[in-house]
Write an enzyme that holds these catalytic residues in place. Sequence first.
Site, PDB file in Angstrom:
ATOM      1  N   GLU A  54       0.847  -1.193   0.000  1.00  0.00           N
ATOM      2  CA  GLU A  54       0.000   0.000   0.000  1.00  0.00           C
ATOM      3  C   GLU A  54       0.878   1.237   0.000  1.00  0.00           C
ATOM      4  O   GLU A  54       1.770   1.376   0.847  1.00  0.00           O
ATOM      5  CB  GLU A  54      -0.907  -0.005   1.236  1.00  0.00           C
ATOM      6  CG  GLU A  54      -1.843   1.192   1.322  1.00  0.00           C
ATOM      7  CD  GLU A  54      -2.711   1.183   2.574  1.00  0.00           C
ATOM      8  OE1 GLU A  54      -3.461   2.152   2.771  1.00  0.00           O
ATOM      9  OE2 GLU A  54      -2.616   0.206   3.353  1.00  0.00           O
ATOM     10  N   ASP A  65      -6.390   8.857   9.905  1.00  0.00           N
ATOM     11  CA  ASP A  65      -5.041   8.455  10.280  1.00  0.00           C
ATOM     12  C   ASP A  65      -4.677   8.965  11.657  1.00  0.00           C
ATOM     13  O   ASP A  65      -4.999  10.100  12.028  1.00  0.00           O
ATOM     14  CB  ASP A  65      -4.026   8.990   9.253  1.00  0.00           C
ATOM     15  CG  ASP A  65      -4.172   8.306   7.911  1.00  0.00           C
ATOM     16  OD1 ASP A  65      -4.435   7.101   7.913  1.00  0.00           O
ATOM     17  OD2 ASP A  65      -4.026   8.980   6.879  1.00  0.00           O
TER      18      ASP A  65
END
Length: 265
Positions: A54, A65
Site C-alpha cells: 500500500e 489516520d
Amino acid sequence: MTSPTLAAGVVERHLRARRDAGRGLLMPYVTGGITPGWTDYLRAFAAAGADAIEVGLPFSDPTLDGVTIQQASETALARGASTRRILADLSGMPDLGVPLVASTYYNLVLHDGPESFCAALRRAGVGGLIVPDLPVHEADELTDAAAAGIELVLLASPTTPRPRLAEISRRSRGFVYAVSLMGTTGERAALAASAAELTERIRCVTDRPVLLGFGISTPDQAREARRHADGVVVGAAVMRRVLDGAGPDDLRAFLATLRRALDQE
C-alpha cells in the site's frame, strides 16, 4: 457466500492465488515521498515477502489516520511530495512481482477528476485504490472510473450493519479491508476484540480476500489476526520506524518477523 468474481483484476487474482495456496497475506504501507529514496522501501517490502504493498498519497487533512501516519504525511508534504511526483517515482520502478495499491482521501481524487486520477494510477503501474473517507453509497462515480484497470477497495468497520456490509463486500474489488476497531490508525498493545466478529461477518457474505488493518503492530498480533482474516495491513508500525530513521534493510527485517508469524499460523 458469493462466488468468485469473474472480472477479478490483478490485485484480487494475486491475493486469491496466494490465499488459496494457504498463505497468510501481508500488505505493508509506506507514505509516498517520505524520504529521498523512498521507493527502496518498496523493494525491501517485496524482498521480505509482502503479498501487496500500500502506497499512501499524502493529504493535508487525513481524518482516519493517527499521529504516526499524520506525521509521515506532513514529512512527505514538507519534502515537496505530491501525487504526480509519487506516481512518477513508481513509473520508473521495475516490476516488484507484487501489486501496488494506492490509498488517499477523496479530495485528491476529485482534484483531477476520478477518470484522470485512475488513469494516472494505471500508467504508474498501480492496480488498486483505497479511499477511506468514501462511503459505499457515494462511490458510484469512482467505481465507474476505476472499472477499467483499478480495483477500488472498500472498507468495513465493526459497526457496519449487515445489509451495508453485504453491499460493501459485493462492490469491493481486490479485497475487503476490515477495520479492526472504531478509531484512527496507530499501533496498539493488543488486537481489538471487535476484529474477530467483523471478519466472521464479512466471510459470511463474500469469498473475496479479507485483510485486517488498524492496529496490527507485532508478530503476535499478526498471528492472531490470521486466525480470523486472510491477512493483515501494517501501516503505523512501519511508518514509526521510518520516522525514527529506519532504512530499507531495517524494514525488511521487521516485516520478515511478521512474514514468519503469518506463515506459522
